[in-house]
Enzyme design. Structure first.
Site, PDB file in Angstrom:
ATOM      1  N   SER A 210       0.833  -1.193   0.000  1.00  0.00           N
ATOM      2  CA  SER A 210       0.000   0.000   0.000  1.00  0.00           C
ATOM      3  C   SER A 210       0.878   1.257   0.000  1.00  0.00           C
ATOM      4  CB  SER A 210      -0.959  -0.046   1.189  1.00  0.00           C
ATOM      5  OG  SER A 210      -1.958   0.926   1.084  1.00  0.00           O
ATOM      6  N   ASP A 308      -9.449  -2.895  -6.309  1.00  0.00           N
ATOM      7  CA  ASP A 308      -8.650  -2.009  -5.467  1.00  0.00           C
ATOM      8  C   ASP A 308      -8.622  -0.614  -6.091  1.00  0.00           C
ATOM      9  OD1 ASP A 308      -6.397  -0.674  -4.203  1.00  0.00           O
ATOM     10  OD2 ASP A 308      -5.646  -2.646  -3.610  1.00  0.00           O
ATOM     11  N   HIS A 338      -8.692  -3.871  -1.688  1.00  0.00           N
ATOM     12  CA  HIS A 338      -7.413  -3.458  -1.125  1.00  0.00           C
ATOM     13  C   HIS A 338      -7.065  -4.294   0.110  1.00  0.00           C
ATOM     14  CE1 HIS A 338      -4.027  -0.795  -0.719  1.00  0.00           C
ATOM     15  NE2 HIS A 338      -4.342  -0.511   0.541  1.00  0.00           N
TER      16      HIS A 338
END
Length: 367
Positions: A210, A308, A338
């Site tokens: 991320s 995502d 995600h």
């Protein structure tokens, strides 16, 4: 293996990645040519009546919790940061007794204080082993290397490698210049200290998830430009690479409707850059997707879910790397949101994703 067994509770990980990052840590390249740029610069479509319809069936249980947490904590704002950080830090899982972890302080510069790193699975004696410089997730504004230690212990044990994870300063307390400097100082220290750590300095990789994936991409660029530390791979796990996502580029539903969303993304980039995301005032050096050239970067693995928020920018970055002649593996997981692999680690898709990531590292370390 359950999420708790992997070193992170389900609630903790979901809050790292869901909507407004409810209490935790883990929360994206440039569109290289005008055709794709136009495709990404569209207004979002109407929300799905049932957001679970786009989710792979095996990931829906976790998605329900992500939705609940996101609704409770959205929108992400400054007053929410402190309690969310505190909650996440309290939820770090117990360490494994058989994988050593050492805390060190690394000098950065005359104007930036020393940074803490966690050295995981370093052992004296035996043949030198490969190593990973890891940067944690958290949307640029949350998360900690300390909370990731258990997960990284298991990762290091699986690959028989050393991992150095950096406790870089979060935004908005520090801008990108500080965190990039801290991460690069840690990478240089790892390279210089290779003999003491039992590490092969010719087999170093950077990795992050991320926001940590964004930091890892920036670190690979910094290492290329510095010419001091050779890297064999950059492992970018649903990386946060482009400030324009959620600001001037709004993806159509169902992309970005579960977990880290457009509002949170704007908040995170604003905090990191000190500039309006998507604007002309954004510093190019702080955004991997805006870097003019990706030539000369190390081989890449980029993995992301098909719904995502970061899927379009991650595909675009993989394309830029490929067109620049960089060996790049792109894995897009259908129906995955995600951080799905940490929310539902026992799912078949999650195990496949984790296996692909490890396989990419093994190939890089043995090339």
């Amino acid at each position: 293996m359950t999420a708790r067994e992997q070193g992170i509770g389900r609630r903790q990980f979901i809050t790292r990645s869901a909507g407004a990052m409810a209490a935790g840590v883990v929360a994206a390249g440039a569109v290289a040519h005008s055709g794709l740029a136009s495709a990404l610069s569209v207004a979002p479509s109407a929300p799905l009546a049932d957001p679970l319809l786009a989710v792979a069936p095996q990931l829906r249980e976790g998605a329900r919790t992500v939705i609940t947490m996101g609704r409770a904590m959205s929108p992400l704002t400054m007053p929410k940061l402190a309690p969310m950080r505190e909650t996440a830090n309290k939820m770090a899982a117990p360490l494994l007794p058989d994988v050593p972890v050492a805390e060190r302080r690394i000098p950065v510069s005359a104007t930036i204080s020393d940074v803490t790193v966690y050295v995981i699975n370093a052992k004296s004696g035996g043949a030198p082993r490969p190593a990973i410089l890891h940067t944690h997730g958290g949307g640029m504004v949350m998360g900690s290397a300390r909370a990731e230690r258990r997960y990284l212990q298991e990762f290091a044990r699986d690959l028989d490698c050393v991992i150095v994870s950096v406790e870089y300063t979060l935004a908005p307390e520090a801008r990108y210049t500080s965190s990039v400097a801290e991460n690069y100082a840690a990478l240089r220290w790892l390279h210089r200290s290779a003999a003491d750590l039992g590490v092969d300095p010719r087999r170093l990789a950077v990795m992050g998830e991320s926001a940590g994936g964004g930091h890892a991409a920036l670190l690979a660029i910094r290492a290329r430009d510095g010419g001091e530390v050779p890297l064999v791979a950059q492992i970018l796990v649903y990386p946060m690479l482009d400030d324009r996502t959620g600001s001037t580029r709004l993806p159509p539903a169902p992309i970005g409707t579960l977990g880290w969303d457009a509002q949170a993304n704007r908040f995170g980039w604003q905090a990191l850059l000190g500039a309006e995301p998507g604007s002309r005032s954004v510093p190019i050096a702080g955004v991997p997707a805006r870097v003019p050239s990706v030539a000369g970067l190390p081989p890449a693995f980029i993995g992301v879910g098909s719904i995502d928020l970061f899927v379009q920018e991650d595909i675009a970055y993989a394309r830029r790397l490929t067109e620049a002649g960089i060996a790049t593996e792109l894995l897009v997981v259908p129906g995955a949101y995600h951080a799905f692999d940490r929310v539902v680690p026992e799912a078949e898709l999650s195990r496949m994703f984790a296996g692909a990531m490890r396989a990419a590292l093994r190939r890089a370390f043995t090339a």
